[in-house]
Design a protein around this motif. Structure first.
Motif, short mmCIF file in Angstrom:
data_model
loop_
_atom_site.label_atom_id
_atom_site.label_comp_id
_atom_site.label_asym_id
_atom_site.label_seq_id
_atom_site.Cartn_x
_atom_site.Cartn_y
_atom_site.Cartn_z
N SER A 1 -0.76 -1.42 -11.76
CA SER A 1 -2.01 -1.63 -11.03
C SER A 1 -2.52 -3.05 -11.19
CB SER A 1 -3.07 -0.62 -11.51
OG SER A 1 -3.34 -0.78 -12.89
N TYR B 1 -6.02 -0.99 -1.40
CA TYR B 1 -5.21 -0.62 -2.57
C TYR B 1 -5.74 0.69 -3.16
CZ TYR B 1 -3.92 -0.34 -7.46
OH TYR B 1 -3.48 0.11 -8.68
N LEU C 1 -0.33 -5.39 -8.88
CA LEU C 1 -0.64 -5.30 -7.46
C LEU C 1 -2.03 -5.83 -7.15
CD1 LEU C 1 1.97 -3.64 -7.40
CD2 LEU C 1 0.90 -2.23 -5.64
N GLN C 2 -3.01 -5.51 -7.99
CA GLN C 2 -4.38 -5.97 -7.70
C GLN C 2 -4.51 -7.48 -7.87
OE1 GLN C 2 -7.73 -3.03 -8.80
NE2 GLN C 2 -6.05 -2.40 -10.12
N TYR D 1 0.83 -1.20 0.00
CA TYR D 1 0.00 0.00 0.00
C TYR D 1 0.87 1.26 0.00
CZ TYR D 1 -3.37 -3.53 1.59
OH TYR D 1 -4.14 -4.65 1.71
N VAL E 1 1.96 1.83 -3.46
CA VAL E 1 0.87 2.42 -4.23
C VAL E 1 0.80 3.93 -3.97
CG1 VAL E 1 -1.64 2.50 -4.49
CG2 VAL E 1 -0.48 0.30 -4.31
#
Length: 389
Positions: A112, A135, A115-116, A13, A16
């Motif tokens: 993205s 996230y 990570l997702q 996080y 991000v």
């Protein structure tokens, strides 16, 4: 702490937060720089839209590549490309911003998705919505102070802008290369999913009614979000006591607070909750109308629209993403999720590219009233009767 709040995920996080901090600054600097150089709203929208239009194009391919090699291997390569893009912003003028936006768009498509997908694969089903919400939450936190920081940078000149961009690039790379995530559920290999044809995934957008419904909702909602992000820095000048920095900060703060409040209340059971989704679309509609009406009624409606827009942003994306993570077939879920997220990117891009000429031909207020009408249509489109997909 375990699960979505474990230290491993906290590091993700933080990554991000660092990655998207550049955008919170660029979203203000680019429109202001464009206006100063005499660019039209259409030109500013084209430059701003190039970022997520490129991201949209690469999303499905990103899902396929990540399926083969795993999220962390892809992430490390992408962080290098992102660093180059941020440095390019600092050494070029407005014309170079267009190419930097495209490079950053490619990076964001893979970043993205990596990570997702990593979060979805590593967490148990009951914690998916919490992980996705966190996230998305950390991607919005930079928006709280970023706009005000951008205005300060703008006032002090582009030398400070260069220092800020290079610093963000370095910090993002350091944190990214020291972050790891292990999935207990998925063993990544070079074995391809059921279909390696990216055009097949676009066919599924029409063929799969569930994916189609969610994608349309996300696409149109994102058009509104994109119009807000791109033109608020210019529209705020027409509002008595209006400030783009305060608007964007307030909107981002509401996104964060809403995500924290509703993190465990966002449906994570694979069911379509009419009341929840229709309410989110209603909030989006009222927010758009409030922003539009602010040109007549003043800053009260302007900032009220910021609050409601933040609530809508906080709820719509994680709700639809979590729902699709349950109902899509696992073999092609990564690719199809990439396509869905691409619709969000396309919407934000269209919010810049299409709404700019409308603002040139009429006014910002009229353009935002059109957004309110689209929101009203989404209210009816989002309601699903029992037995209907």
């Amino acid at each position: 702490m375990k699960g979505a709040l474990s230290w491993t995920f906290i590091r993700l996080y933080i990554l991000v937060l660092l990655y998207f901090s550049a955008n919170s600054i660029l979203n203000v600097i680019i429109p202001l720089q464009g206006e100063e150089l005499g660019a039209t709203n259409a030109m500013i929208g084209l430059i701003m839209g190039a970022y997520l239009f490129t991201t949209m194009f690469f999303r499905p391919w990103a899902g396929h590549i990540i399926h083969k090699y795993g999220p962390m291997k892809v992430l490390h390569i992408i962080l290098i490309i992102n660093g180059i893009a941020l440095i390019l912003y600092s050494i070029t003028g407005l014309s170079g911003f267009f190419f930097a936006r495209m490079m950053q768009g490619i990076s964001t498509a893979f970043f993205s998705m990596a990570l997702q997908i990593g979060i979805i694969d590593a967490l148990p089903e009951e914690e998916r919505s919490q992980g996705i919400s966190l996230y998305s939450l950390f991607s919005y936190i930079p928006g709280i102070i970023g706009p005000l920081l951008a205005l300060g940078v703008w006032q002090h000149g582009m030398n400070l802008f260069t220092i800020v961009m290079v610093t963000i690039a370095i910090l993002t790379g350091v944190v990214g290369y020291s972050t790891k995530i292990e999935s207990a559920k998925v063993a990544y290999s070079k074995k391809a999913p059921q279909s390696t044809n990216i055009f097949w995934s676009f066919h599924q957008l029409v063929k799969n009614p569930i994916l189609f419904r969610c994608s349309i909702l996300m696409l149109v909602s994102s058009v509104i979000f994109g119009a807000i992000t791109t033109f608020i820095p210019l529209y705020a000048k027409q509002i008595d006591n209006g400030s783009a920095g305060i608007y964007l900060m307030l909107q981002a703060a509401v996104v964060v607070l809403t995500r924290l409040t509703f993190m465990k209340r966002i449906p994570s059971d694979g069911k379509w909750h009419n009341g929840f989704i229709v309410s989110a679309m209603l909030i989006l509609t009222i927010a758009s109308y409030s922003v539009s009406y602010a040109s007549v009624a003043g800053f009260t409606f302007f900032y009220f629209g910021a609050i409601l827009m933040g609530v809508a942003q906080a709820l719509i994306y994680p709700t639809l993403t979590t729902y699709l993570s349950f109902v899509l077939e696992e073999d092609n879920r990564n690719v199809l999720l990439g396509l869905f997220i691409a619709m969000a990117d396309l919407g934000v891009s269209l919010g810049s590219v299409l709404m700019g000429p409308i603002a040139d031909a009429s006014s910002y207020s009229f353009m935002y009233s059109i957004c309110a009408i689209w929101g009203l249509v989404l209210i009816f489109f989002s309601y699903r009767k029992k037995g209907i997909i």
